[in-house]
Every structure is written in C-alpha cells, then in structure tokens.
Scaffold this motif. Sequence first.
Motif, mmCIF file in Angstrom:
data_model
loop_
_atom_site.group_PDB
_atom_site.id
_atom_site.type_symbol
_atom_site.label_atom_id
_atom_site.label_comp_id
_atom_site.label_asym_id
_atom_site.label_seq_id
_atom_site.Cartn_x
_atom_site.Cartn_y
_atom_site.Cartn_z
ATOM 1 N N UNK A 15 -1.344 -1.126 11.289
ATOM 2 C CA UNK A 15 -0.510 -0.171 10.925
ATOM 3 C C UNK A 15 0.822 -0.064 11.424
ATOM 4 N N UNK A 16 1.366 -0.977 12.189
ATOM 5 C CA UNK A 16 2.403 -0.782 12.983
ATOM 6 C C UNK A 16 3.455 -1.560 12.510
ATOM 7 N N UNK A 17 3.378 -2.490 11.117
ATOM 8 C CA UNK A 17 4.348 -3.204 10.658
ATOM 9 C C UNK A 17 5.111 -2.436 9.919
ATOM 10 N N UNK A 18 4.685 -1.183 9.047
ATOM 11 C CA UNK A 18 5.703 -0.345 8.356
ATOM 12 C C UNK A 18 5.120 0.963 8.491
ATOM 13 N N UNK A 19 5.939 1.974 8.891
ATOM 14 C CA UNK A 19 5.518 3.206 9.474
ATOM 15 C C UNK A 19 4.994 3.980 8.258
ATOM 16 N N UNK A 20 5.371 3.544 6.928
ATOM 17 C CA UNK A 20 4.625 4.316 5.784
ATOM 18 C C UNK A 20 3.369 3.926 5.434
ATOM 19 N N UNK A 21 2.671 2.843 6.103
ATOM 20 C CA UNK A 21 1.525 2.351 5.785
ATOM 21 C C UNK A 21 0.381 2.449 7.138
ATOM 22 N N UNK A 22 -0.489 3.234 6.978
ATOM 23 C CA UNK A 22 -1.527 3.431 7.788
ATOM 24 C C UNK A 22 -2.416 2.322 7.916
ATOM 25 N N UNK A 23 -3.024 2.277 8.931
ATOM 26 C CA UNK A 23 -3.938 1.064 9.142
ATOM 27 C C UNK A 23 -5.040 1.263 8.103
ATOM 28 N N UNK A 24 -5.686 0.039 7.444
ATOM 29 C CA UNK A 24 -6.344 0.210 6.393
ATOM 30 C C UNK A 24 -7.611 -0.200 6.710
ATOM 31 N N UNK A 25 -8.149 0.250 7.929
ATOM 32 C CA UNK A 25 -9.528 0.003 8.297
ATOM 33 C C UNK A 25 -10.205 -1.354 7.884
ATOM 34 N N UNK A 26 -9.176 -2.336 8.310
ATOM 35 C CA UNK A 26 -9.641 -3.819 8.233
ATOM 36 C C UNK A 26 -9.278 -4.168 7.008
ATOM 37 N N UNK A 27 -8.904 -3.714 6.085
ATOM 38 C CA UNK A 27 -8.462 -4.438 4.797
ATOM 39 C C UNK A 27 -6.711 -4.990 5.022
ATOM 40 N N UNK A 28 -6.886 -6.153 5.068
ATOM 41 C CA UNK A 28 -5.352 -6.786 5.300
ATOM 42 C C UNK A 28 -4.421 -6.314 4.035
ATOM 43 N N UNK A 29 -3.011 -6.071 4.785
ATOM 44 C CA UNK A 29 -1.823 -6.012 3.501
ATOM 45 C C UNK A 29 -1.244 -7.381 3.534
ATOM 46 N N UNK A 30 -0.167 -7.415 2.628
ATOM 47 C CA UNK A 30 0.571 -8.748 2.729
ATOM 48 C C UNK A 30 2.066 -8.326 3.057
ATOM 49 N N UNK A 31 2.663 -8.796 3.901
ATOM 50 C CA UNK A 31 3.915 -8.234 4.162
ATOM 51 C C UNK A 31 5.033 -9.696 4.171
ATOM 52 N N UNK A 32 6.056 -9.557 3.698
ATOM 53 C CA UNK A 32 7.052 -10.500 3.814
ATOM 54 C C UNK A 32 8.135 -10.332 4.807
#
Length: 85
Positions: A15-32
């Motif tokens: 959850x620390x790559x984007x302050x608007x995105x909380x940790x997703x309980x193990x579900x990965x997000x994709x970042x550029x």
Amino acid sequence: SSADGKRVLLLSSSGDLDPMVPGQSGTPNVYLHDRTTGETTLISTNAERTIAGGVAASISADGHYAFIQSGKALLGPGTEGGGSS
C-alpha cells in the motif's frame, strides 16, 4: 520494461506505492514506473478508478501500452489503465 528501459511495470500488493491505494490484502495491483521522471502510477483501474488488480502484466516495446491480466471483469479494451497508459 519498454525497449529503451524508461518504463517498467510493477506488480505489488504493497500500500505504500500510492497513498490513495490501501494494501489489498495480498491482491497485487499493476503500476507503471517512469524511470525518467521517477513517477509511479497505478494503472490496474478502469475509467471510474475502480481497482481491478492484476495477476500478470506486460508492456509494449515503445512503452505506450500495458497489457494486464486481471481476475476481475472491470478492465476492457480501450479503458483507461486497462489498455493503455
């Protein structure tokens, strides 16, 4: 990464790559990540900014398109974040 190495895709459940995105309980997000500007942007969202997450991703050689495989049906061709960055 793009052919010139300037753009890199990251899959992260942190959850620390984007302050608007909380940790997703193990579900990965994709970042550029743009290595020229240092900016990291969440791209696994649809036009309404609903987070879809991602299980796999790749980027085009020119760095203009990201292809995201998600377990959710929120992304589609041509959607912001779903088809291009």
